[in-house]
Design a protein around this motif. Structure first.
Motif, mmCIF file in Angstrom:
data_model
loop_
_atom_site.group_PDB
_atom_site.id
_atom_site.type_symbol
_atom_site.label_atom_id
_atom_site.label_comp_id
_atom_site.label_asym_id
_atom_site.label_seq_id
_atom_site.Cartn_x
_atom_site.Cartn_y
_atom_site.Cartn_z
ATOM 1 N N ALA A 110 1.028 -1.327 -0.004
ATOM 2 C CA ALA A 110 -0.127 0.011 -0.060
ATOM 3 C C ALA A 110 0.707 1.350 -0.140
ATOM 4 O O ALA A 110 0.879 2.217 -0.691
ATOM 5 C CB ALA A 110 -0.912 -0.124 1.191
ATOM 6 N N LEU A 111 2.021 1.275 1.037
ATOM 7 C CA LEU A 111 2.960 2.368 0.767
ATOM 8 C C LEU A 111 3.534 2.487 -0.525
ATOM 9 O O LEU A 111 3.715 3.793 -1.022
ATOM 10 C CB LEU A 111 3.777 2.371 2.149
ATOM 11 N N VAL A 112 4.058 1.525 -1.015
ATOM 12 C CA VAL A 112 4.827 1.755 -2.453
ATOM 13 C C VAL A 112 3.615 2.194 -3.317
ATOM 14 O O VAL A 112 4.109 3.238 -4.119
ATOM 15 C CB VAL A 112 5.336 0.202 -2.925
ATOM 16 N N GLN A 113 2.511 1.859 -3.441
ATOM 17 C CA GLN A 113 1.597 2.393 -4.338
ATOM 18 C C GLN A 113 1.272 3.732 -3.945
ATOM 19 O O GLN A 113 1.258 4.806 -4.945
ATOM 20 C CB GLN A 113 0.343 1.409 -4.239
ATOM 21 N N PHE A 114 1.043 4.176 -2.704
ATOM 22 C CA PHE A 114 0.842 5.585 -2.374
ATOM 23 C C PHE A 114 2.022 6.445 -2.866
ATOM 24 O O PHE A 114 1.518 7.521 -3.756
ATOM 25 C CB PHE A 114 0.810 5.627 -1.142
ATOM 26 N N TRP A 115 3.227 5.972 -2.793
ATOM 27 C CA TRP A 115 4.398 7.131 -2.864
ATOM 28 C C TRP A 115 4.547 7.186 -4.472
ATOM 29 O O TRP A 115 4.658 8.270 -5.163
ATOM 30 C CB TRP A 115 5.677 6.453 -2.388
ATOM 31 N N MET A 116 4.172 5.843 -5.274
ATOM 32 C CA MET A 116 4.519 6.136 -6.826
ATOM 33 C C MET A 116 3.355 7.173 -7.363
ATOM 34 O O MET A 116 3.542 8.112 -8.040
ATOM 35 C CB MET A 116 4.201 4.580 -7.308
ATOM 36 N N GLU A 117 1.932 6.980 -6.697
ATOM 37 C CA GLU A 117 1.116 8.026 -7.092
ATOM 38 C C GLU A 117 1.257 9.415 -6.626
ATOM 39 O O GLU A 117 0.908 10.262 -7.561
ATOM 40 C CB GLU A 117 -0.364 7.358 -6.632
ATOM 41 N N LEU A 118 1.792 9.439 -5.508
ATOM 42 C CA LEU A 118 1.967 10.700 -4.987
ATOM 43 C C LEU A 118 3.056 11.498 -5.763
ATOM 44 O O LEU A 118 2.892 12.614 -5.970
ATOM 45 C CB LEU A 118 2.760 10.751 -3.667
ATOM 46 N N TRP A 119 4.154 10.678 -6.535
ATOM 47 C CA TRP A 119 5.068 11.516 -7.000
ATOM 48 C C TRP A 119 4.394 11.910 -8.500
ATOM 49 O O TRP A 119 5.142 13.093 -8.959
ATOM 50 C CB TRP A 119 6.389 10.418 -7.411
ATOM 51 N N SER A 120 3.359 11.671 -8.632
ATOM 52 C CA SER A 120 2.852 12.238 -9.994
ATOM 53 C C SER A 120 1.817 13.402 -9.760
ATOM 54 O O SER A 120 1.185 13.813 -10.619
ATOM 55 C CB SER A 120 2.000 10.992 -10.904
ATOM 56 N N MET A 121 1.545 13.544 -8.573
ATOM 57 C CA MET A 121 0.601 14.516 -8.261
ATOM 58 C C MET A 121 1.209 15.870 -8.245
ATOM 59 O O MET A 121 2.574 15.962 -8.102
ATOM 60 C CB MET A 121 -0.018 14.164 -6.947
#
Length: 153
Positions: A110-121
């Motif tokens: 869940a955290l890996v997915q979160f950070w990957m999405e955050l970097w594109s925000m």
């Protein structure tokens, strides 16, 4: 991803730190090893029980942005550093505005997915301090509140 803007007071935390980079091939093992040391090697237990607050994963001392080096600290929130072991690093999370996200699921995935999405925000990030606040686990399900520091307008 949904988030809310919150204003937080300054926080202090005590823990252990490693320096890494999101593009480093050993980044996962550096952070994983930090958490292993925090729990398995007694760092968490060395913080007096009456002084343990939430367990935090703190990202700080950014070289630049998500592409540069940063410090990762596995820590517990504390009121101050009195009576803490000398081998612990004290981190101050600055008061200010943060984007608060709630992440649920398997801790690592869940955290890996979160950070990957955050970097594109497109967030107006301060790159001073971001942190994960762990609120408990039920089996493989975790609830983590992630706070991303924002620049003041």
């Amino acid at each position: 991803m949904n988030y809310e803007i919150v204003t937080l007071p300054e926080k202090k935390a005590a823990g252990i730190t490693a320096r890494t980079n999101n593009h480093a091939p050993d980044m996962g093992s550096v952070i994983g090893g930090l958490w292993e040391s925090f729990y398995a090697k007694g760092v968490y237990d060395s913080i007096p029980a009456d002084r343990r607050g939430c367990v935090l994963g703190i990202y700080s001392d950014y070289e630049s942005d998500e592409n540069g080096d940063y410090d990762m600290t596995a820590a517990c929130e504390v009121a101050d550093d009195a009576g803490l072991p000398e081998n612990l690093r004290i981190r101050t999370i600055p008061a200010g505005r943060y984007a608060k996200f709630v992440v649920r699921g398997d801790v690592q995935q869940a955290l890996v997915q979160f950070w990957m999405e955050l970097w594109s925000m497109n967030l107006n990030r301060a790159f001073q301090a971001d942190f994960e606040e762990y609120h408990g686990m039920t089996g493989e399900e975790a609830e983590i509140h992630v706070y991303i520091g924002l620049k003041e307008d």
